[in-house]
Enzyme design. Sequence first.
Site, PDB file in Angstrom:
ATOM      1  N   SER A 173     -11.799  29.696 -39.708  1.00 29.09           N
ATOM      2  CA  SER A 173     -12.438  29.495 -38.398  1.00 29.09           C
ATOM      3  C   SER A 173     -11.908  30.552 -37.437  1.00 29.09           C
ATOM      4  O   SER A 173     -10.790  31.059 -37.625  1.00 29.09           O
ATOM      5  CB  SER A 173     -12.065  28.113 -37.849  1.00 29.09           C
ATOM      6  OG  SER A 173     -12.449  27.998 -36.488  1.00 29.09           O
ATOM      7  N   ALA A 213      -4.127  24.673 -36.184  1.00 27.03           N
ATOM      8  CA  ALA A 213      -3.002  24.828 -37.123  1.00 27.03           C
ATOM      9  C   ALA A 213      -3.504  24.817 -38.561  1.00 27.03           C
ATOM     10  O   ALA A 213      -3.011  25.580 -39.402  1.00 27.03           O
ATOM     11  CB  ALA A 213      -1.980  23.711 -36.909  1.00 27.03           C
ATOM     12  N   TYR A 266      -6.243  21.144 -35.359  1.00 26.23           N
ATOM     13  CA  TYR A 266      -7.289  21.826 -36.152  1.00 26.23           C
ATOM     14  C   TYR A 266      -6.973  23.319 -36.240  1.00 26.23           C
ATOM     15  O   TYR A 266      -7.053  23.918 -37.316  1.00 26.23           O
ATOM     16  CB  TYR A 266      -8.654  21.591 -35.497  1.00 26.23           C
ATOM     17  CG  TYR A 266      -9.809  22.313 -36.162  1.00 26.23           C
ATOM     18  CD1 TYR A 266     -10.430  21.797 -37.293  1.00 26.23           C
ATOM     19  CD2 TYR A 266     -10.286  23.530 -35.653  1.00 26.23           C
ATOM     20  CE1 TYR A 266     -11.486  22.462 -37.906  1.00 26.23           C
ATOM     21  CE2 TYR A 266     -11.342  24.201 -36.251  1.00 26.23           C
ATOM     22  CZ  TYR A 266     -11.949  23.660 -37.373  1.00 26.23           C
ATOM     23  OH  TYR A 266     -12.999  24.315 -37.979  1.00 26.23           O
TER      24      TYR A 266
HETATM   25  P1  NAD Z   1     -20.024  19.586 -41.739  1.00 22.54           P
HETATM   26  O1  NAD Z   1     -19.355  18.401 -41.162  1.00 22.54           O
HETATM   27  O2  NAD Z   1     -21.489  19.698 -41.683  1.00 22.54           O
HETATM   28  O3  NAD Z   1     -19.584  19.801 -43.267  1.00 22.54           O
HETATM   29  C1  NAD Z   1     -18.322  19.479 -43.744  1.00 22.54           C
HETATM   30  C2  NAD Z   1     -18.469  19.080 -45.188  1.00 22.54           C
HETATM   31  O4  NAD Z   1     -17.165  18.741 -45.692  1.00 22.54           O
HETATM   32  C3  NAD Z   1     -19.349  17.847 -45.378  1.00 22.54           C
HETATM   33  O5  NAD Z   1     -20.191  18.056 -46.494  1.00 22.54           O
HETATM   34  C4  NAD Z   1     -18.343  16.752 -45.684  1.00 22.54           C
HETATM   35  O6  NAD Z   1     -18.872  15.743 -46.522  1.00 22.54           O
HETATM   36  C5  NAD Z   1     -17.266  17.527 -46.418  1.00 22.54           C
HETATM   37  N1  NAD Z   1     -15.984  16.835 -46.455  1.00 22.54           N
HETATM   38  C6  NAD Z   1     -15.261  16.374 -45.399  1.00 22.54           C
HETATM   39  N2  NAD Z   1     -14.163  15.736 -45.847  1.00 22.54           N
HETATM   40  C7  NAD Z   1     -14.204  15.791 -47.199  1.00 22.54           C
HETATM   41  C8  NAD Z   1     -13.343  15.324 -48.234  1.00 22.54           C
HETATM   42  N3  NAD Z   1     -12.213  14.625 -47.962  1.00 22.54           N
HETATM   43  N4  NAD Z   1     -13.681  15.554 -49.512  1.00 22.54           N
HETATM   44  C9  NAD Z   1     -14.834  16.230 -49.811  1.00 22.54           C
HETATM   45  N5  NAD Z   1     -15.672  16.705 -48.887  1.00 22.54           N
HETATM   46  C10 NAD Z   1     -15.351  16.484 -47.594  1.00 22.54           C
HETATM   47  O7  NAD Z   1     -19.341  20.817 -41.003  1.00 22.54           O
HETATM   48  P2  NAD Z   1     -19.508  22.420 -41.171  1.00 22.54           P
HETATM   49  O8  NAD Z   1     -19.575  22.948 -39.806  1.00 22.54           O
HETATM   50  O9  NAD Z   1     -20.541  22.763 -42.150  1.00 22.54           O
HETATM   51  O10 NAD Z   1     -18.043  22.739 -41.736  1.00 22.54           O
HETATM   52  C11 NAD Z   1     -17.801  23.501 -42.899  1.00 22.54           C
HETATM   53  C12 NAD Z   1     -16.533  24.301 -42.716  1.00 22.54           C
HETATM   54  O11 NAD Z   1     -16.716  25.253 -41.669  1.00 22.54           O
HETATM   55  C13 NAD Z   1     -15.325  23.455 -42.319  1.00 22.54           C
HETATM   56  O12 NAD Z   1     -14.182  23.898 -43.023  1.00 22.54           O
HETATM   57  C14 NAD Z   1     -15.174  23.753 -40.830  1.00 22.54           C
HETATM   58  O13 NAD Z   1     -13.858  23.590 -40.376  1.00 22.54           O
HETATM   59  C15 NAD Z   1     -15.621  25.203 -40.790  1.00 22.54           C
HETATM   60  N6  NAD Z   1     -16.035  25.665 -39.456  1.00 22.54           N
HETATM   61  C16 NAD Z   1     -17.123  25.147 -38.832  1.00 22.54           C
HETATM   62  C17 NAD Z   1     -17.476  25.611 -37.559  1.00 22.54           C
HETATM   63  C18 NAD Z   1     -18.671  25.078 -36.802  1.00 22.54           C
HETATM   64  O14 NAD Z   1     -18.842  25.444 -35.616  1.00 22.54           O
HETATM   65  N7  NAD Z   1     -19.518  24.257 -37.403  1.00 22.54           N
HETATM   66  C19 NAD Z   1     -16.699  26.602 -36.951  1.00 22.54           C
HETATM   67  C20 NAD Z   1     -15.592  27.107 -37.623  1.00 22.54           C
HETATM   68  C21 NAD Z   1     -15.268  26.641 -38.884  1.00 22.54           C
END
Ligand code: NAD
Length: 272
Positions: free
Chosen positions: A164, A179, A177
């Site tokens: 991120s 961290a 987060y």
């Molecule tokens: P999202 O919530 O749509 O997707 C997260 C996915 O992780 C979901 O499919 C969820 O089921 C899965 N998940 C959560 N806990 C789990 C577990 N214990 N076991 C298995 N699967 C699990 O969110 P996203 O935005 O698509 O996030 C994906 C990645 O991108 C994450 O690592 C997030 O930190 C990172 N990210 C997102 C953003 C943003 O703005 N959306 C920004 C920076 C980083």
Amino acid sequence: MEPTRFDLSGKTALVTGAGRGIGRACALALAANGANVSLTARTTSQLEEVKAEIEKMGRRAIVVPADVTKRAEVQNVVDRTLSELGGLDILVNNAGIYTMKPLVQDPTWTSGYSKFVPNFDTPFTEEDWDALMDINVKGVFLFTQAVGPHMMAQRKGKIINISSIDAEHGLKYAAAYCATKGAVKAFTKGLAREWVRYNINVNCVGPGYTETPLFPWVYDDPERSKIAAKNNVPMGRFAKPEEIATPVIYLASDLSDYVTGESIYIDGGVLA
Ligand code: NAD
């Protein structure tokens, strides 16, 4: 948006958290560029929809549910990927959670966030910390360790960790987060040096603010979303999940063979 074409034909990819958001976009982009894909998350319904979309493209996909924090479940995903798809070349560690709360509540001050961020006014707990560390950091460790023996034996592999911008840039009410994402970045650099001898590339893609279900209190409200994008992003808009998937397929392809230990940020200029 049509992703750039990279040749991933004959490759097998494993994507965690693949049912929605960035993980879904990565799985579809990997398949669109030729890969067969193993899809995992805790629940299967959304994964089955992604599998059907991949099969429509003429690629193979399997669904194996797992909690990224449970070693036996993680190992089962890797074992089934190898036995049912016949290989494993690319791992995308994407699953993650986000918790937004002050570290310590200040009874003399109320934040505007408390109106719309769930549980914002309850104290940040040890359980919140453990859940963030377990899913966002330990999950990356467990999946990476599980694919290691196969990638080391074949002397080739691509590991892409979704970090991120918050690995670089402080976000208030999300210090824990931040961290976790800093830890993912540091883990990536350490392992890149450790596994370089096996021809395994380990890199991060760091999304900026991306329209997914991770922050429903922003993205589900078009007006709030517009204001937040204008105030926080030089480009004035949030990323689409497909825009995060594009560097992932680059890092999954042979074109990135000389890249390891890197973090590529896709953020509309936030870190500029
Ligand atoms: P999202 O919530 O749509 O997707 C997260 C996915 O992780 C979901 O499919 C969820 O089921 C899965 N998940 C959560 N806990 C789990 C577990 N214990 N076991 C298995 N699967 C699990 O969110 P996203 O935005 O698509 O996030 C994906 C990645 O991108 C994450 O690592 C997030 O930190 C990172 N990210 C997102 C953003 C943003 O703005 N959306 C920004 C920076 C980083």
